[in-house]
Design a protein around this motif. Structure first.
Motif, short mmCIF file in Angstrom:
data_model
loop_
_atom_site.label_atom_id
_atom_site.label_comp_id
_atom_site.label_asym_id
_atom_site.label_seq_id
_atom_site.Cartn_x
_atom_site.Cartn_y
_atom_site.Cartn_z
N UNK A 37 -14.20 -47.67 -15.43
CA UNK A 37 -13.50 -47.08 -14.30
C UNK A 37 -12.01 -47.36 -14.45
N UNK A 38 -11.22 -46.31 -14.39
CA UNK A 38 -9.78 -46.40 -14.55
C UNK A 38 -9.13 -45.87 -13.28
N UNK A 39 -8.19 -46.64 -12.74
CA UNK A 39 -7.52 -46.24 -11.50
C UNK A 39 -6.01 -46.42 -11.65
N UNK A 40 -5.28 -45.56 -10.97
CA UNK A 40 -3.84 -45.72 -10.80
C UNK A 40 -3.63 -45.99 -9.32
N UNK A 41 -2.96 -47.09 -9.02
CA UNK A 41 -2.85 -47.57 -7.65
C UNK A 41 -1.39 -47.65 -7.24
N UNK A 42 -1.11 -47.24 -6.03
CA UNK A 42 0.22 -47.31 -5.46
C UNK A 42 0.55 -48.78 -5.16
N UNK A 43 1.68 -49.28 -5.66
CA UNK A 43 2.06 -50.67 -5.47
C UNK A 43 2.46 -50.99 -4.03
N UNK A 44 2.94 -50.01 -3.32
CA UNK A 44 3.44 -50.25 -1.97
C UNK A 44 2.31 -50.48 -0.96
N UNK A 45 1.32 -49.59 -0.97
CA UNK A 45 0.25 -49.71 0.03
C UNK A 45 -1.14 -49.91 -0.58
N UNK A 46 -1.21 -50.11 -1.88
CA UNK A 46 -2.45 -50.41 -2.60
C UNK A 46 -3.54 -49.36 -2.41
N UNK A 47 -3.15 -48.10 -2.36
CA UNK A 47 -4.11 -47.02 -2.27
C UNK A 47 -4.31 -46.39 -3.66
N UNK A 48 -5.47 -45.82 -3.86
CA UNK A 48 -5.76 -45.15 -5.12
C UNK A 48 -5.04 -43.81 -5.17
N UNK A 49 -4.32 -43.57 -6.26
CA UNK A 49 -3.64 -42.31 -6.48
C UNK A 49 -4.51 -41.43 -7.38
N UNK A 50 -5.05 -42.03 -8.42
CA UNK A 50 -5.98 -41.37 -9.34
C UNK A 50 -7.11 -42.35 -9.61
N UNK A 51 -8.31 -41.79 -9.80
CA UNK A 51 -9.45 -42.66 -10.10
C UNK A 51 -10.45 -41.87 -10.93
N UNK A 52 -10.89 -42.48 -12.02
CA UNK A 52 -11.83 -41.81 -12.91
C UNK A 52 -12.88 -42.81 -13.38
N UNK A 53 -14.10 -42.37 -13.45
CA UNK A 53 -15.19 -43.22 -13.91
C UNK A 53 -15.97 -42.46 -14.97
N UNK A 54 -16.16 -43.10 -16.13
CA UNK A 54 -16.91 -42.47 -17.21
C UNK A 54 -17.90 -43.46 -17.80
N UNK A 55 -18.96 -42.92 -18.40
CA UNK A 55 -19.93 -43.75 -19.09
C UNK A 55 -19.67 -43.64 -20.59
N UNK A 56 -19.62 -44.78 -21.25
CA UNK A 56 -19.25 -44.80 -22.66
C UNK A 56 -20.46 -44.68 -23.59
N UNK A 57 -21.62 -44.35 -23.07
CA UNK A 57 -22.82 -44.26 -23.89
C UNK A 57 -22.76 -43.13 -24.91
N UNK A 58 -22.17 -42.02 -24.54
CA UNK A 58 -22.19 -40.83 -25.39
C UNK A 58 -20.88 -40.57 -26.11
N UNK A 59 -20.11 -41.64 -26.35
CA UNK A 59 -18.86 -41.53 -27.11
C UNK A 59 -17.93 -40.45 -26.54
N UNK A 60 -17.46 -40.63 -25.32
CA UNK A 60 -16.70 -39.59 -24.60
C UNK A 60 -15.22 -39.52 -24.99
#
Length: 79
Positions: A37-60
């Motif tokens: 899971x990869x997220x980009x978070x706003x430093x000021x209010x700690x909210x998620x700006x972007x969020x992505x979740x992937x499974x690495x089983x199938x070499x993505x």
């Protein structure tokens, strides 16, 4: 795939170092799902700006490449 993960880690550090608005958060679960899971978070209010979740089983590689492009855009446009 390891090269893409290393590039992702480096870009996460660069995102934090190059500007003062965002930082990256990377979580990995090493169970049967091998979920990253990869997220980009706003430093000021700690909210998620972007969020992505992937499974690495199938070499993505294409999904990792797309996430890398998102990081590069945030580094460019917000520095």
């Amino acid at each position: 795939m390891e090269e893409k993960l290393l590039e992702l880690f480096k870009l996460a550090n660069t995102l934090d170092e190059k500007q003062d608005k965002f930082y990256a958060k990377i979580d990995y679960c090493a169970n049967a799902t091998r979920q990253l899971e990869i997220s980009i978070i706003d430093k000021k209010n700690y909210t998620y700006v972007e969020r992505c979740s992937i499974m690495l089983l199938n070499n993505p590689i294409s999904k990792l490449h797309a996430i890398i492009k998102v990081f590069e855009e945030y580094i460019k446009s917000n520095s």
